[in-house]
Design an enzyme around this catalytic site. Structure first.
Site, PDB file in Angstrom:
ATOM      1  N   ARG A   3       2.229   0.758  10.266  1.00  0.00           N
ATOM      2  CA  ARG A   3       1.782   1.184   8.943  1.00  0.00           C
ATOM      3  C   ARG A   3       2.943   1.108   7.961  1.00  0.00           C
ATOM      4  NH1 ARG A   3      -2.938   3.675   7.985  1.00  0.00           N
ATOM      5  NH2 ARG A   3      -3.151   4.024  10.222  1.00  0.00           N
ATOM      6  N   SER A  21     -10.137  -6.476   9.812  1.00  0.00           N
ATOM      7  CA  SER A  21     -11.330  -5.795   9.356  1.00  0.00           C
ATOM      8  C   SER A  21     -12.153  -6.833   8.593  1.00  0.00           C
ATOM      9  CB  SER A  21     -10.922  -4.640   8.441  1.00  0.00           C
ATOM     10  OG  SER A  21     -12.008  -3.785   8.227  1.00  0.00           O
ATOM     11  N   ARG A  77       1.064  -6.601  12.481  1.00  0.00           N
ATOM     12  CA  ARG A  77       0.448  -5.991  13.654  1.00  0.00           C
ATOM     13  C   ARG A  77       0.289  -7.012  14.782  1.00  0.00           C
ATOM     14  NH1 ARG A  77      -3.922  -1.423  11.543  1.00  0.00           N
ATOM     15  NH2 ARG A  77      -2.376  -0.223  10.377  1.00  0.00           N
ATOM     16  N   ARG A 115       0.838  -1.206   0.000  1.00  0.00           N
ATOM     17  CA  ARG A 115       0.000   0.000   0.000  1.00  0.00           C
ATOM     18  C   ARG A 115       0.865   1.245   0.000  1.00  0.00           C
ATOM     19  NH1 ARG A 115      -4.894  -1.936   4.109  1.00  0.00           N
ATOM     20  NH2 ARG A 115      -5.216  -3.913   3.015  1.00  0.00           N
ATOM     21  N   GLU A 124      -6.495  -1.370  15.165  1.00  0.00           N
ATOM     22  CA  GLU A 124      -7.074  -2.325  14.208  1.00  0.00           C
ATOM     23  C   GLU A 124      -6.079  -3.426  13.825  1.00  0.00           C
ATOM     24  OE1 GLU A 124      -8.529  -0.575  10.556  1.00  0.00           O
ATOM     25  OE2 GLU A 124      -8.338  -2.504   9.534  1.00  0.00           O
TER      26      GLU A 124
END
Length: 435
Positions: free
Chosen positions: A279, A354, A392, A264, A351
């Site tokens: 991130r 999801s 994560r 990403r 998070e």
RNA sequence: GGAGAGGUGUCAGAGUGGCCGAACGAGCACGCUUGGAAAGCGUGUGUACAGCAAUGUACCGAGGGUUCGAAUCCCUCCCUCUCCGCCA
């Protein structure tokens, strides 16, 4: 993609539901308004073009018959050139209108499910439940922990590739792999998912099928000289495995789990989570994907969610479950549950998974259909979620299993995957000097 | 990367300008036949859009072009296969 028939028949109700995402979605100049406007025009043009084509076809047939019998067809032939020109023009116009119509249709987000809470920002997300005892003592940041242990190396990531890249070493690299294996094994062996291994590059059509394109091209890494992209999630290739297919009813539900790296650009998140592994431009993830009958979507979502939860609970990581409000919903999602893991150093939940239902949105886009009881093809519903984001998870383990002597315990379920290792000890090796 | 071959319905496979949305066959579904099955016989069997419907239009890898008319001729692109080269 929203259903074009529904758009025509129940446009007002759809607009109302879409507006839950924010008034701009259906406001002045929106793709929604454009689509509504173009729908009638596009049909008018098509009808006109079709009528003319029917005429041409009829006359052409007569010409053919006459010529075959050696008769004179000049009466029919006369003026057909003009008709043909007109058909060409109309046909081109109709195609253009259709293309523009579809283009705007592709830019309309999914309609939130009625059970999605109203809201205007992530602050309006609804916490449904918490699990586990959040650790409240003082715990260092995961990057501090990781660097002390010699298993995380951010400088090396920057040197090799740039910011938001990192390098794992020794027990850290092993832990990443252990998590991947543990998650895949659990989903494949206990939760009934068929494991798949897929390309990390997807072409434009595939990216459009799941909704990353056309709107979010800036978030993707595009390959130089090719109309292809690095995948931002395994959802893209795994769902599109069934692109342009009509499935048999008995094939459903289809359940796949897959590990892939994810890429990403994080274009819109400058300054956020700049330190550490939260991130990254590249991260690992095990993804769960289900294809089900439309009416089973929300049940499947609950099931899939429980599978992601099972990983967190097996790892004994405290988490909370959040029901996203309409404003925080992703473009393609109809309803989303976020799982957030406790990060003691940040004193908050972050998070880690999801899980979303897309209803028939992706099925319509990607042309994934199934025959109903009448034998008519209907778009399938898709559901997917992270099970889990591996980087994560590693971060959460470092912080939640950190001990005051600097070492980190290995969760019981991972020890077999770590060659029996029970904890990662502080290492005092010196790195070489940078020159 | 070079050379060649090819892309047609669920599959296999014909079709080189009109009678082709597309032969024949297999598969599948239904019916007949049978004690039951096989065989045999008959019927049916794509998708999308528009329409209440009858029906119409489009689709033979994709996009353009020629023509009154294109699966069929021309151009561009994509993909697959075979051989050679390179390579984890």
């Amino acid at each position: 993609m929203i259903d074009r028939k529904q758009l025509r028949l129940h446009g007002d109700a759809m607009a109302l539901a879409l507006a839950k995402r924010g008034s701009a979605v259906v406001g002045e100049g929106s793709a929604w308004q454009q689509a509504c406007h173009l729908d009638a025009k596009q049909r008018e043009l098509k009808t006109e073009a079709e009528n003319l084509q029917a005429e041409r076809k009829k006359v052409s047939k007569i010409i053919g018959q006459k010529k075959a019998q050696g008769e004179d067809a000049s009466a029919e032939l006369a003026g057909m050139g003009a008709v043909s020109q007109r058909v060409k023009t109309l046909d081109a116009e109709a195609k253009e209108a259709e293309a523009v119509f579809v283009q705007s249709l592709l830019e309309i987000p999914n309609i939130p499910h009625e059970s999605v809470p109203e809201g205007s920002s992530e602050a309006d997300n609804v916490e449904l439940r918490c699990w586990g005892e959040p650790r409240l003592d003082k715990v260092p940041d995961h990057w501090g922990i990781g660097e002390k242990l010699g298993i995380l190396d951010f400088d090396a990531g920057v040197k090799l590739a740039g910011s938001r890249f990192s390098v794992l070493r020794g027990a850290g690299a092993r832990l990443e792999r252990a998590l991947m294996q543990f998650m895949l094994d659990t989903h494949a062996d206990k939760h009934g998912y068929e494991e798949v291994w897929v390309p990390a590059i997807a072409n434009r059509k595939t990216m459009t099928g799941t909704g990353q394109l056309p709107k979010f091209e800036d978030d993707l890494y595009k390959l130089e000289g090719e109309d292809a992209f690095l995948i931002p999630t395994a959802e893209v290739p795994v769902t599109n495995l069934y692109q342009n297919m009509i499935l048999n009813a008995q094939q459903l539900p289809i359940k796949h789990c897959a590990y892939t790296p994810c890429f990403r650009r994080e274009a819109g998140s400058a300054g956020r989570d700049t330190r550490g592994m939260i991130r990254q431009h590249q991260f690992d993830k095990v993804e769960l994907v289900q294809l089900v009958h439309a009416e089973d979507a929300l049940l499947a979502l609950d099931e899939l969610l429980s599978h992601a939860v099972a990983i967190l609970e097996a790892l004994q990581l405290p988490y909370r479950l959040v029901n996203l409000c309409a404003a925080d919903l992703g473009f393609s999602a109809q309803k989303t549950f976020d799982l957030e893991v406790w990060l003691p150093s940040q004193n908050t939940y972050r998070e880690i998974s999801s899980c979303s239902s897309f209803g028939q949105f992706q099925g319509l886009r990607a042309g994934i259909r199934v025959r109903d009881a009448q034998g008519k093809p209907q778009a399938v519903a898709t559901v997917n979620g992270s099970g889990l984001a591996i980087g994560r998870t590693l971060v959460a383990i470092l912080e939640n299993y950190w001990q005051s002597d600097g070492s980190v315990l290995i969760p019981d379920v991972l020890q077999p995957y770590m060659g029996g290792l029970t904890q990662i000890e502080v290492k005092n090796d010196k790195k070489g000097e940078e020159t």
